[in-house]
Motif scaffolding. Structure first.
Motif, PDB file in Angstrom:
ATOM      1  N   GLY A 198      19.883 -17.872  17.624  1.00  0.00           N
ATOM      2  CA  GLY A 198      21.250 -18.216  18.006  1.00  0.00           C
ATOM      3  C   GLY A 198      21.589 -19.659  17.727  1.00  0.00           C
ATOM      4  O   GLY A 198      22.712 -19.982  17.330  1.00  0.00           O
ATOM      5  N   ALA A 199      20.612 -20.570  17.929  1.00  0.00           N
ATOM      6  CA  ALA A 199      20.856 -21.973  17.626  1.00  0.00           C
ATOM      7  C   ALA A 199      21.045 -22.199  16.132  1.00  0.00           C
ATOM      8  O   ALA A 199      21.824 -23.070  15.718  1.00  0.00           O
ATOM      9  CB  ALA A 199      19.691 -22.825  18.134  1.00  0.00           C
ATOM     10  N   VAL A 200      20.355 -21.415  15.303  1.00  0.00           N
ATOM     11  CA  VAL A 200      20.493 -21.569  13.848  1.00  0.00           C
ATOM     12  C   VAL A 200      21.859 -21.109  13.369  1.00  0.00           C
ATOM     13  O   VAL A 200      22.507 -21.769  12.535  1.00  0.00           O
ATOM     14  CB  VAL A 200      19.366 -20.801  13.129  1.00  0.00           C
ATOM     15  N   ALA A 224      24.849 -23.287  23.372  1.00  0.00           N
ATOM     16  CA  ALA A 224      25.257 -21.931  23.731  1.00  0.00           C
ATOM     17  C   ALA A 224      24.497 -20.884  22.920  1.00  0.00           C
ATOM     18  O   ALA A 224      24.058 -19.861  23.460  1.00  0.00           O
ATOM     19  CB  ALA A 224      26.765 -21.775  23.524  1.00  0.00           C
ATOM     20  N   GLY A 225      24.337 -21.128  21.615  1.00  0.00           N
ATOM     21  CA  GLY A 225      23.588 -20.182  20.798  1.00  0.00           C
ATOM     22  C   GLY A 225      22.138 -20.067  21.220  1.00  0.00           C
ATOM     23  O   GLY A 225      21.567 -18.969  21.232  1.00  0.00           O
ATOM     24  N   ALA A 254      24.640 -20.759  15.145  1.00  0.00           N
ATOM     25  CA  ALA A 254      25.792 -21.185  15.944  1.00  0.00           C
ATOM     26  C   ALA A 254      26.735 -22.068  15.136  1.00  0.00           C
ATOM     27  O   ALA A 254      27.955 -21.851  15.117  1.00  0.00           O
ATOM     28  CB  ALA A 254      25.306 -21.918  17.197  1.00  0.00           C
ATOM     29  N   VAL A 255      26.207 -23.079  14.453  1.00  0.00           N
ATOM     30  CA  VAL A 255      27.066 -24.025  13.739  1.00  0.00           C
ATOM     31  C   VAL A 255      27.783 -23.375  12.548  1.00  0.00           C
ATOM     32  O   VAL A 255      28.987 -23.570  12.384  1.00  0.00           O
ATOM     33  CB  VAL A 255      26.250 -25.253  13.304  1.00  0.00           C
ATOM     34  N   PRO A 256      27.108 -22.601  11.685  1.00  0.00           N
ATOM     35  CA  PRO A 256      27.884 -21.927  10.642  1.00  0.00           C
ATOM     36  C   PRO A 256      28.932 -20.975  11.188  1.00  0.00           C
ATOM     37  O   PRO A 256      30.010 -20.834  10.607  1.00  0.00           O
ATOM     38  CB  PRO A 256      26.820 -21.178   9.826  1.00  0.00           C
ATOM     39  N   LEU A 257      28.652 -20.344  12.330  1.00  0.00           N
ATOM     40  CA  LEU A 257      29.659 -19.479  12.945  1.00  0.00           C
ATOM     41  C   LEU A 257      30.875 -20.283  13.385  1.00  0.00           C
ATOM     42  O   LEU A 257      32.027 -19.874  13.169  1.00  0.00           O
ATOM     43  CB  LEU A 257      29.043 -18.736  14.133  1.00  0.00           C
ATOM     44  N   VAL A 258      30.640 -21.446  13.992  1.00  0.00           N
ATOM     45  CA  VAL A 258      31.762 -22.297  14.403  1.00  0.00           C
ATOM     46  C   VAL A 258      32.529 -22.805  13.187  1.00  0.00           C
ATOM     47  O   VAL A 258      33.771 -22.853  13.187  1.00  0.00           O
ATOM     48  CB  VAL A 258      31.236 -23.466  15.259  1.00  0.00           C
ATOM     49  N   ALA A 259      31.812 -23.187  12.116  1.00  0.00           N
ATOM     50  CA  ALA A 259      32.485 -23.683  10.912  1.00  0.00           C
ATOM     51  C   ALA A 259      33.342 -22.602  10.268  1.00  0.00           C
ATOM     52  O   ALA A 259      34.500 -22.852   9.874  1.00  0.00           O
ATOM     53  CB  ALA A 259      31.444 -24.201   9.922  1.00  0.00           C
ATOM     54  N   VAL A 260      32.818 -21.385  10.172  1.00  0.00           N
ATOM     55  CA  VAL A 260      33.583 -20.281   9.589  1.00  0.00           C
ATOM     56  C   VAL A 260      34.781 -19.943  10.469  1.00  0.00           C
ATOM     57  O   VAL A 260      35.900 -19.699   9.970  1.00  0.00           O
ATOM     58  CB  VAL A 260      32.665 -19.059   9.393  1.00  0.00           C
ATOM     59  N   THR A 261      34.590 -19.922  11.787  1.00  0.00           N
ATOM     60  CA  THR A 261      35.697 -19.649  12.694  1.00  0.00           C
ATOM     61  C   THR A 261      36.792 -20.704  12.571  1.00  0.00           C
ATOM     62  O   THR A 261      37.990 -20.378  12.574  1.00  0.00           O
ATOM     63  CB  THR A 261      35.189 -19.586  14.142  1.00  0.00           C
ATOM     64  N   ASN A 262      36.405 -21.956  12.446  1.00  0.00           N
ATOM     65  CA  ASN A 262      37.383 -23.023  12.263  1.00  0.00           C
ATOM     66  C   ASN A 262      38.188 -22.826  10.990  1.00  0.00           C
ATOM     67  O   ASN A 262      39.419 -22.992  10.977  1.00  0.00           O
ATOM     68  CB  ASN A 262      36.659 -24.367  12.238  1.00  0.00           C
ATOM     69  N   THR A 263      37.525 -22.447   9.905  1.00  0.00           N
ATOM     70  CA  THR A 263      38.228 -22.206   8.650  1.00  0.00           C
ATOM     71  C   THR A 263      39.183 -21.022   8.758  1.00  0.00           C
ATOM     72  O   THR A 263      40.337 -21.091   8.308  1.00  0.00           O
ATOM     73  CB  THR A 263      37.214 -21.953   7.527  1.00  0.00           C
ATOM     74  N   VAL A 264      38.732 -19.945   9.366  1.00  0.00           N
ATOM     75  CA  VAL A 264      39.565 -18.747   9.483  1.00  0.00           C
ATOM     76  C   VAL A 264      40.783 -19.010  10.353  1.00  0.00           C
ATOM     77  O   VAL A 264      41.921 -18.638  10.004  1.00  0.00           O
ATOM     78  CB  VAL A 264      38.729 -17.576  10.041  1.00  0.00           C
ATOM     79  N   VAL A 265      40.576 -19.667  11.489  1.00  0.00           N
ATOM     80  CA  VAL A 265      41.701 -19.944  12.390  1.00  0.00           C
ATOM     81  C   VAL A 265      42.721 -20.867  11.723  1.00  0.00           C
ATOM     82  O   VAL A 265      43.937 -20.653  11.813  1.00  0.00           O
ATOM     83  CB  VAL A 265      41.178 -20.548  13.710  1.00  0.00           C
ATOM     84  N   PHE A 322      13.149 -26.953  10.574  1.00  0.00           N
ATOM     85  CA  PHE A 322      13.881 -27.336  11.776  1.00  0.00           C
ATOM     86  C   PHE A 322      15.221 -27.981  11.444  1.00  0.00           C
ATOM     87  O   PHE A 322      16.085 -28.085  12.324  1.00  0.00           O
ATOM     88  CB  PHE A 322      13.041 -28.298  12.616  1.00  0.00           C
ATOM     89  N   ALA A 323      15.414 -28.410  10.210  1.00  0.00           N
ATOM     90  CA  ALA A 323      16.698 -29.019   9.839  1.00  0.00           C
ATOM     91  C   ALA A 323      17.838 -28.010   9.863  1.00  0.00           C
ATOM     92  O   ALA A 323      19.010 -28.404   9.882  1.00  0.00           O
ATOM     93  CB  ALA A 323      16.599 -29.656   8.451  1.00  0.00           C
ATOM     94  N   PHE A 324      17.533 -26.717   9.862  1.00  0.00           N
ATOM     95  CA  PHE A 324      18.588 -25.710   9.931  1.00  0.00           C
ATOM     96  C   PHE A 324      19.177 -25.597  11.335  1.00  0.00           C
ATOM     97  O   PHE A 324      20.181 -24.899  11.519  1.00  0.00           O
ATOM     98  CB  PHE A 324      18.051 -24.352   9.476  1.00  0.00           C
ATOM     99  N   VAL A 325      18.550 -26.226  12.323  1.00  0.00           N
ATOM    100  CA  VAL A 325      19.140 -26.332  13.663  1.00  0.00           C
ATOM    101  C   VAL A 325      19.718 -27.736  13.775  1.00  0.00           C
ATOM    102  O   VAL A 325      18.968 -28.699  13.948  1.00  0.00           O
ATOM    103  CB  VAL A 325      18.094 -26.083  14.767  1.00  0.00           C
ATOM    104  N   PRO A 326      21.029 -27.911  13.655  1.00  0.00           N
ATOM    105  CA  PRO A 326      21.601 -29.262  13.607  1.00  0.00           C
ATOM    106  C   PRO A 326      21.288 -30.059  14.869  1.00  0.00           C
ATOM    107  O   PRO A 326      21.238 -29.518  15.985  1.00  0.00           O
ATOM    108  CB  PRO A 326      23.111 -28.995  13.470  1.00  0.00           C
ATOM    109  N   LEU A 327      21.082 -31.355  14.693  1.00  0.00           N
ATOM    110  CA  LEU A 327      20.843 -32.322  15.756  1.00  0.00           C
ATOM    111  C   LEU A 327      19.535 -32.041  16.500  1.00  0.00           C
ATOM    112  O   LEU A 327      18.623 -32.865  16.504  1.00  0.00           O
ATOM    113  CB  LEU A 327      22.018 -32.359  16.736  1.00  0.00           C
ATOM    114  N   VAL A 328      19.446 -30.887  17.124  1.00  0.00           N
ATOM    115  CA  VAL A 328      18.272 -30.571  17.935  1.00  0.00           C
ATOM    116  C   VAL A 328      17.033 -30.426  17.061  1.00  0.00           C
ATOM    117  O   VAL A 328      15.942 -30.913  17.398  1.00  0.00           O
ATOM    118  CB  VAL A 328      18.516 -29.294  18.750  1.00  0.00           C
TER     119      VAL A 328
END
Length: 456
Positions: free
Chosen positions: A395-397, A386-387, A399-410, A318-324
């Motif tokens: 989707g919850a798992v 959202a995930g 979601a955060v790596p997707l946001v982190a990668v998107t932040n790096t790319v942008v 469950f640690a792979f789903v941050p916070l929740v």
């Protein structure tokens, strides 16, 4: 004698004078025959009489102009025009995202399997690189790493299942004893709960279960479908992981060919940085989850909470789903401690969970993850929500790596566009060049060091 005849006389005299001036104007226009310019509308207007009002005289002297309407685009305020321009572009983006989400939902299993393969590849790829550096060929290195990785994950799943099956009977008895203790505590508590109220609650629960028997049965049948889909997704993720470990660089180079040539250099630079971010996230999350599982598992083990090892594995997963995930796994451990060991054990379990999670949030994650995957907590919460709404637990798992990668790319693409604009800007020449741009080589007062000399 009446004043009306005098007024009529003055009006007639004025009209006569206006007629004479009109005849003079027409005669002058006839003499100017060589001028092809049409007379303005004010030429046909007779001059006012001497006895006319000043307003009429001023109106007669002014030329008659047809009012012109402004351009509709210029009549719209600037703010409204900007909002309209941004609005239709946002509508296009929203429509594109909607179509993309429909496509993803149609092939949700394939997308989640491929994303899981990316996460597993990011975890196992350093092992393949280490074997390659020690002389192992690419094929055997990939096969050995994949087999060991899948065997370890399979052993973890088998161990959790075995522990649950071994302790399920003992746990059910302890749960029943814990429910009886909880009932006695409620009867003797200051909340003034009566035996009749507790029986009424139990009766309502039984009726609710009996009324929803069909739904529970259908949910069980749907569970079979979920198991089949899960096995299919596991196979897809395993095959995708093998090919990504073996031929990931060629797959990336082929993907770059699909990008337009103008944007290809920026995307080629953003790809390795996005992969480093994803790798850092997966490694850091695994280390943090392992530390949480070990310390919380030791805590609930010393508190004599049953199934401490399976609970520790659940905390790790469950640690792979941050916070929740941390909240859900901690609450599960507290509930098991409450129904099996009583209120004191549940409170102590809660203390252990909160202490480990505070250490994780303030020490482990900043130190292990670092700045590579730093995402604001609000973005984490919203992305996980959202995930989960879009694709459930998977989707919850992701979601955060997707946001982190998107932040790096942008961030990289923004910096790359600024550097490209600076490179393409015209360089100043002449006297302005010495003032605006720094000198590239050594100044006239400095001597260039020899090629083999070390810098000062």
């Amino acid at each position: 004698m009446s004043r009306v005849p005098g007024w009529l006389g003055r009006l007639g005299a004025g009209l006569t004078q206006m007629g004479r001036r009109l005849e003079q104007r027409r005669a002058e226009a006839g003499r100017e025959g060589d001028d092809d310019t049409p007379a303005s509308p004010s030429d046909d207007v007779p001059p006012p009489s001497e006895h006319a009002s000043p307003e009429l005289a001023a109106a007669a002297d002014q030329p008659y102009a047809v009012p012109t309407r402004p351009d509709p685009a210029q009549a719209v305020p600037w703010g409204v025009r900007v909002a309209a321009e941004a609005g239709w572009r946002l509508l296009v983006l929203a429509g594109t995202v909607w179509v993309l989400m429909r496509i993803i939902s149609a092939v949700q299993l394939v997308v989640l399997a491929f994303v899981a393969a990316l996460l597993i590849t990011a975890l196992l790829q350093p092992a393949v690189a280490w074997l390659r550096r020690h002389g192992v060929p690419r094929g055997p290195a990939t096969a050995l790493t994949a087999i060991l990785g899948f065997v370890v994950m399979g052993l973890i799943g088998w161990f959790v299942t075995w522990q649950v099956m071994e302790n399920i009977d003992n746990l059910s008895d302890q749960v029943q004893d814990g429910i009886d203790e909880l009932r006695n505590w409620l009867l003797n508590s200051p909340f003034h709960v009566t035996d009749k109220q507790i029986n009424e609650i139990a009766k309502n629960l039984r009726e609710a279960v009996g009324a929803n028997t069909d739904q529970i049965t259908s949910a069980g049948l749907e569970g079979v479908t979920v198991v089949v889909e899960a096995l299919t997704g596991i196979l897809l993720a395993a095959f995708s992981t093998l090919f990504l470990l073996y031929d990931g660089k060629r797959i990336w180079q082929w993907t770059l060919k699909l990008v337009p040539a103008a944007a290809r250099p920026g995307v080629a630079g953003a790809g390795p940085r996005a992969w480093r971010t994803l790798t850092a996230y997966v490694r850091g999350t695994v280390i943090v989850a392992l530390i949480d599982a070990i310390f919380i598992g030791l805590g609930i083990y010393f508190l004599d909470v049953p199934m401490a090892v399976p609970l520790a594995v659940f905390i790790f997963l469950f640690a792979f789903v941050p916070l929740v995930g941390a909240v859900v796994s901690g609450a599960l451990a507290v509930v098991v401690a409450l129904v099996t060991q009583g209120v004191f054990a549940a409170v102590m379990t809660l203390v252990v969970v909160l202490a480990v999670q505070q250490i994780e949030g303030h020490i482990l994650q900043p130190f292990i993850l670092g700045r590579a995957v730093r995402v604001h907590p609000l973005a984490v919460v919203l992305s996980v929500a959202a995930g989960g709404m879009v694709a459930g637990i998977g989707g919850a798992v992701v979601a955060v790596p997707l946001v982190a990668v998107t932040n790096t790319v942008v961030g990289y693409l923004r910096a790359y566009s600024r550097e490209a604009a600076v490179r393409q800007a015209p360089k100043p020449r002449g006297a302005t060049a010495t003032d605006a741009s720094p000198a590239v080589g050594p100044t006239p007062t400095e001597k260039e060091p020899p090629p083999g000399a070390a810098p000062a």
